[in-house]
Scaffold this active site. Structure first.
Site, short mmCIF file in Angstrom:
data_model
loop_
_atom_site.label_atom_id
_atom_site.label_comp_id
_atom_site.label_asym_id
_atom_site.label_seq_id
_atom_site.Cartn_x
_atom_site.Cartn_y
_atom_site.Cartn_z
N GLU A 75 0.77 -1.14 -0.11
CA GLU A 75 0.09 -0.13 -0.07
C GLU A 75 1.06 1.34 -0.07
O GLU A 75 0.76 2.19 -0.56
CB GLU A 75 -1.08 -0.04 1.08
CG GLU A 75 -2.16 0.65 0.76
CD GLU A 75 -3.02 1.08 1.91
OE1 GLU A 75 -2.90 0.42 3.24
OE2 GLU A 75 -3.97 1.77 1.65
N ASP A 76 1.95 1.34 0.77
CA ASP A 76 2.62 2.63 1.03
C ASP A 76 4.13 2.55 0.20
O ASP A 76 4.62 3.58 0.34
CB ASP A 76 3.06 2.64 2.54
CG ASP A 76 1.56 3.05 3.28
OD1 ASP A 76 0.75 3.10 2.84
OD2 ASP A 76 1.65 2.46 4.40
#
Ligand code: MN
Length: 487
Positions: A75-76
């Site tokens: 996600e990051d």
């Protein structure tokens, strides 16, 4: 906190494990999150580290700990799920994927709440380990919540109390549930937290002194009675559960008898009862406060003997007596499951343990109406549950307020459809009777009965009973219409 601490913890419970993989996962996550900072100003890697440590302490298998280290990577960072699969295999990839799905919540307000719940349930049904990683992730986020703006603090704290903690409770992970609750409580209800904190600080010192005396008295007597290998310690009630209890007792601390309690851990079930006998021979039990959750476990599997006695220094003190294994179950619940079934890590075997989740998910996949969904979720997860018995002694888990008809449908659709009379503890009762914990329920059917009475819809509680009765009602209308149209 460091990766070596995590490796040490995993190795303690899984001595055979290939620790190099854990080290590699750490290096990978560190590189992926390089340059990123938490809101607290710390390096981002502190967060996956804390998450993984919680998982290791819960004695979860190495793959789950690895997933904890990698949980925010897709996600990051610029690394993808494919990178994770290539380096750490499909199982780790699938857990991380589950967590990534959980964090994409688009809505706001009530819709956000509902979407959150739905996603949690679906994740639970697919792989319960995803939820446990999510709990560990949330726990660390809560511990650094102070660094976020006030409105975010409140939202995350409320979400924890309303969604995460009840699910942890339902899965029997008491240890995580109380940590989540106590950390969130402070941000969700700051003033109430201060009030509870003051109560605890005023009340506990005197109680603790009494407890220590009583522990000494009991231990001497247990030695004389040849109880070997027992552990005994005092424990204070957790903040949020004390708060909830205070609300039920008009905020009157004098009515709370388990602010502190003495816990006795023994080796066998027979020792549990022997210990209870010793306690009652020293101190007089308070009437109506002896609870045997060993013979009759709570629906989430909790087992323990509870008794409250008139203790020393005129203090009323609760004892909780259980085997060491029961204690593990009470604190780790479903998470303890892997430990006892080492080598059999497949989540399939765990799925059986949470058949209520499967049942709920099957239903919620069909339900598009948000209101109906909430109603079902509330009954299945957020309502208190009772356990009652069949005449054969089988435990049946029902929501509070359930009636004999709910019981009948829970056993089998035919039993519900043909339910004629009900006996509770050998006494005939009306069919709308609300059941209580520990009731023994016997349903007498009438084979000639055509189907359920639509009037039952007025008092049944469970989703299943409502659904079955409504289905029959619609069905019989259809039959009548078909009959007429044939004429
Ligand atoms: Mn995270």
């Amino acid at each position: 906190m460091s990766i070596s601490q995590i490796i040490k913890t995993v190795k303690k419970f899984y001595p055979e494990t290939d620790t190099e993989m854990i080290q590699l996962a750490f290096d990978f996550a560190k590189k992926a999150h390089e340059g990123q900072k938490r809101a607290t100003g710390e390096q981002y890697i502190t967060h996956p580290l804390a998450t993984a440590l919680t998982l290791a302490e819960l004695e979860l298998p190495p793959n789950v700990v690895i997933a904890g280290l990698l949980h925010d990577v897709p996600e990051d960072t610029t690394y993808t799920l494919t990178d994770i699969r290539n380096n750490f295999g499909e199982e780790v990839e699938s857990i991380v994927e589950g967590i990534t799905k959980l964090s994409n919540i688009k809505y706001r307000g009530m819709d956000r709440y509902i979407e959150n719940l739905r996603k949690m349930f679906i994740a639970m049904a697919e792989d319960i380990r995803v939820i446990i990683v999510k709990f560990a992730d949330r726990l660390h986020n809560l511990s650094t919540l102070y660094a976020l703006p006030a409105n975010k603090q409140k939202r995350i704290a409320m979400e924890t109390l309303e969604i995460y903690a009840p699910i942890a409770n339902r899965l029997g992970i008491g240890e995580l549930q109380s940590k989540l609750e106590d950390t969130a409580f402070k941000f969700a209800y700051p003033e109430e937290y201060i009030w509870v904190d003051q109560l605890i600080k005023q009340r506990t010192p005197a109680k603790e002194k009494t407890l220590n005396q009583m522990i000494k008295t009991f231990s001497d007597s247990a030695d004389e009675n040849k109880i070997v290998g027992f552990d005994i310690y005092g424990r204070r009630k957790h903040y949020y559960s004390l708060y909830r209890k205070l609300l039920r007792f008009n905020r009157n601390i004098n009515q709370i008898y388990d602010l502190v309690a003495i816990r006795v851990l023994v080796d066998s079930v027979s020792d549990c009862y022997a210990v209870m006998g010793i306690i009652h021979s020293i101190w007089k039990p308070v009437k109506g406060r002896i609870k045997d959750y060993v013979a009759q476990p709570k629906p989430n599997g909790y087992q323990s003997l509870h008794t409250t006695v008139f203790g020393e220094n005129h203090e009323i003190v609760e004892f909780q007596i259980r085997t060491k294994e029961m204690n593990e179950q009470a604190e780790y619940g479903i998470a303890a499951y892997w430990k006892y079934k080492a080598g059999e890590e497949s989540p399939d075997s765990v799925k059986k343990e949470v058949s209520w989740v499967q049942d709920l998910v099957k239903w919620l996949k069909e339900v598009k109406d948000n209101e109906k969904f909430m109603e079902g979720a509330k009954i299945d997860v957020f309502q208190n549950h009772i356990f009652v018995f069949t005449p054969q002694g089988e435990v049946i888990d029902l929501p509070e307020g359930a009636t004999t008809i709910d019981f009948a449908f829970h056993i089998h659709t035919d039993i519900g459809n043909q339910c004629h009379r009900a006996m509770v503890n050998n006494v005939q009762v009306s069919l709308d009777t609300r059941l209580k914990n520990g009731d023994v329920v016997n349903i007498i059917t009438d084979k000639n009965r055509k189907g359920p009475n639509p009037e039952w819809l007025k008092f049944v509680k469970t989703r299943m009973a409502k659904q079955r009765i409504a289905m029959y009602k619609n069905q019989s209308w259809k039959n009548i219409i078909t009959k007429f149209s044939k004429k």
